[in-house]
Design a protein around this motif. Structure first.
Motif, PDB file in Angstrom:
ATOM      1  N   VAL A 277       0.822  -1.208   0.000  1.00 52.31           N
ATOM      2  CA  VAL A 277       0.000   0.000   0.000  1.00 52.31           C
ATOM      3  C   VAL A 277       0.858   1.261   0.000  1.00 52.31           C
ATOM      4  N   ASP A 278       2.171   1.102  -0.052  1.00 53.56           N
ATOM      5  CA  ASP A 278       3.068   2.247  -0.023  1.00 53.56           C
ATOM      6  C   ASP A 278       4.139   2.103  -1.081  1.00 53.56           C
ATOM      7  N   ASP A 279       4.843   3.194  -1.359  1.00 55.48           N
ATOM      8  CA  ASP A 279       5.908   3.174  -2.356  1.00 55.48           C
ATOM      9  C   ASP A 279       6.875   4.314  -2.051  1.00 55.48           C
TER      10      ASP A 279
ATOM     11  N   GLY B 137      12.766  11.408  -4.695  1.00 55.50           N
ATOM     12  CA  GLY B 137      13.717  10.911  -3.717  1.00 55.50           C
ATOM     13  C   GLY B 137      13.362  11.312  -2.297  1.00 55.50           C
ATOM     14  N   GLY B 138      14.158  10.859  -1.374  1.00 50.28           N
ATOM     15  CA  GLY B 138      13.906  11.145   0.039  1.00 50.28           C
ATOM     16  C   GLY B 138      13.684   9.869   0.816  1.00 50.28           C
TER      17      GLY B 138
END
Length: 263
Positions: free
Chosen positions: A49-51, A56-57
């Motif tokens: 559910v995330d990427d 960047g960071g």
């Protein structure tokens, strides 16, 4: 009232939903409390559910698609395919428009006035995130409110959401055993609440104020109001700037200020 919490950890909510005031309100049918795992709407075989963030960071960012899909599921909205292979939401026929609340440090600081406002709604949806943050399109195109419970950062949005839910549900008619409790709570009147005492009348040499034992209810109410004013003046004088004060209250405050001895 119906309340849905979108979370990756529904087990954090269920324990709270089943106990104390929330549990009793749920049993009475005063409120419907539901925890929805938005990982179930990931739409990919890895259930991610995330990427990583564009540009960047550090950290990971919650993707918009599972959040939108979970909200649409809660609202009973069906998704129809578009020519480009993506999906478009078909609006729900329900006339009840929910408040969709994002819990985040950047949100408006929560207080009792907001609790009283939310308590008038029929449907609340809370979105609880983890990781670095949310895809900005969730903020821009889905939520109606962003709330924070204070100037600090927690692991996720579940504890803040549960805090807000508790403060809202206890304002529902029938949720509390004594209907006057919510009315006289701290902040509900704009002031901190007056001190409370119960039996025994004397404990280890400390006595209950004589006024409370007098049986004179009108005088007791005057005493309690003065105590609330004094406690607010001593502990949260900032609240007095926006509190609704009568002329008598203002005279009482002037007297109390004059009685305060300089350090």
């Amino acid at each position: 009232m119906r309340i849905d919490v979108l979370t990756l950890f529904p087990e954090m909510c269920e324990g709270v939903f089943s106990t104390s005031i929330l549990g009793k309100a749920r049993e009475k049918g005063i409120v419907s409390l539901n925890a929805v795992n938005f990982r179930d709407f990931s739409g990919n075989k890895h259930n991610s559910v995330d990427d990583t963030p564009y540009g960047g960071g550090g950290g990971m960012v919650l993707k918009p698609d599972p959040i939108f899909a979970a909200v649409e599921h809660v609202l009973g909205i069906e998704a129809s395919p578009l020519e480009n292979g993506s999906e478009s939401a078909v609006p729900s026929p329900s006339s009840v428009k929910p408040r969709i609340i994002l819990m985040c440090p950047q949100g408006k600081t929560y207080n009792q006035k907001i609790a009283e406002e939310l308590a008038q709604e029929q449907h609340l949806i809370f979105i609880c995130g983890h990781y670095e943050g949310y895809d900005e399109r969730i903020r821009e195109h889905l939520v109606t409110d962003e709330l924070s419970i204070g100037d600090y950062v927690l692991t996720g949005g579940e504890l803040p959401a549960l805090t807000v839910i508790d403060s809202v549900v206890r304002l529902q008619p029938g949720a509390l055993g004594n209907e006057t409790s919510a009315i006289t709570d701290s902040f509900s009147t704009g002031l901190l609440e007056y001190p409370h005492y119960t039996r025994p009348a004397e404990f280890r040499g400390w006595k209950v104020p004589d006024m409370l034992l007098s049986g004179h209810h009108a005088n007791i109410e005057v005493w309690r109001r003065e105590q609330a004013l004094q406690r607010t003046l001593e502990r949260r004088p900032d609240l007095l700037e926006s509190a609704e004060l009568t002329l008598k209250d203002k005279k009482t405050l002037e007297r109390l200020k004059n009685e305060i001895k300089p350090e």
